[in-house]
Design a protein around this motif. Structure first.
Motif, PDB file in Angstrom:
ATOM      1  N   ALA A   1       0.832  -1.209   0.000  1.00  0.00           N
ATOM      2  CA  ALA A   1       0.000   0.000   0.000  1.00  0.00           C
ATOM      3  C   ALA A   1       0.864   1.256   0.000  1.00  0.00           C
ATOM      4  N   ASP A   2       1.941   1.232   0.787  1.00  0.00           N
ATOM      5  CA  ASP A   2       2.857   2.378   0.823  1.00  0.00           C
ATOM      6  C   ASP A   2       3.494   2.612  -0.550  1.00  0.00           C
ATOM      7  N   ALA A   3       3.695   1.514  -1.285  1.00  0.00           N
ATOM      8  CA  ALA A   3       4.293   1.618  -2.626  1.00  0.00           C
ATOM      9  C   ALA A   3       3.245   1.946  -3.687  1.00  0.00           C
ATOM     10  N   GLY A   4       1.962   1.973  -3.286  1.00  0.00           N
ATOM     11  CA  GLY A   4       0.896   2.275  -4.234  1.00  0.00           C
ATOM     12  C   GLY A   4       0.596   1.150  -5.212  1.00  0.00           C
ATOM     13  N   ASP A   5       0.933  -0.080  -4.836  1.00  0.00           N
ATOM     14  CA  ASP A   5       0.737  -1.233  -5.712  1.00  0.00           C
ATOM     15  C   ASP A   5      -0.603  -1.894  -5.405  1.00  0.00           C
TER      16      ASP A   5
END
Length: 245
Positions: free
Chosen positions: A137-141
């Motif tokens: 989620a932090d990586a936006g994946d």
């Protein structure tokens, strides 16, 4: 007159072919599911065997086998004279799928809670998956979040130590990855991950009633909040506009 039996040769497992992680068919299956979860293919789209084979640079044989497997799992539907189409995401279909899933996961939760009371460490695999979900989620994946979401719920079922439950849940897994993936196009992925923190917290506390209520919200209410049919329609309109520009 008795005859002595010849000694049975010892089994030599080193002569067997080594196991591979994923077959070509599995890779084709994963590619189709990922493309659908990302909105590249859309629910209701016709899947043309030759086009998929060409796009993936493989022969039509593994594609044909992959489509048969996906058909058995409800991801694609064979229509007479019209070929294969991806599953629909209409409200009625989703409700039926999610209600079956809810019943299975409530049972899984009850059995996991009972096991965790004796050994809280059994929840570690779930905690590890959620840690990975936070990183994704932090990586936006969004697709990785969706894949891990499926892995989380499969793990919950597996921790129940109920093989029948797992075998019943597994055929839904690829449908769920697609649904989860489409939801990440509409919902905040960090909020999706936070829901799983709450699930683990309920399992740790061992409150079955609270867990059941949480799962009703997590599986039914949050899913109902996304209008999947409208989302697919919007994606289809965007695709059409891009193709005509």
């Amino acid at each position: 007159m008795s005859t002595a039996k010849a000694p049975r040769p010892k089994r030599n497992f080193s002569s067997l072919a080594p196991l591979t992680t994923k077959t070509l068919v599995d890779q084709v299956v994963d590619a189709i599911v990922e493309a659908t979860a990302k909105g590249i293919f859309l629910p209701g789209d016709r899947i043309v065997e030759a086009e998929v084979a060409r796009s993936l640079n493989v022969s039509r044989i593994p594609v044909r086998e992959a489509l048969r497997l996906l058909e058995s799992q409800g991801v694609v539907v064979s229509e007479r004279y019209r070929g294969m189409r991806l599953m629909s995401v209409n409200i009625d279909r989703l409700e039926k799928t999610l209600k079956v899933r809810l019943a299975l996961e409530k049972l899984a939760g009850a059995e996991v809670i009972a096991r965790a009371m004796a050994d809280p460490a059994i929840l570690a695999p779930l905690e590890d998956i959620v840690t990975q979900m936070h990183a994704a989620a932090d990586a936006g994946d969004g697709f990785l979040v969706a894949s891990l979401d499926t892995a989380f719920h499969l793990c919950l079922c597996e921790l129940s130590d109920n093989d029948t439950l797992v075998r019943t849940w597994k055929p839904l897994s690829r449908q769920l990855t697609i649904i989860f993936g489409l939801s990440t196009l509409k919902k905040d992925i960090k909020a999706i991950v936070a829901e799983h923190d709450d699930v683990i917290d309920a399992l740790r506390k061992g409150d079955r009633s609270a867990f059941d209520k949480l799962m009703e919200v997590h599986i039914l209410e949050y899913s109902r909040a996304v209008d999947y049919e409208k989302l697919v329609e919007q994606l289809r309109m965007l695709e059409h506009r891009d193709n005509t520009d």
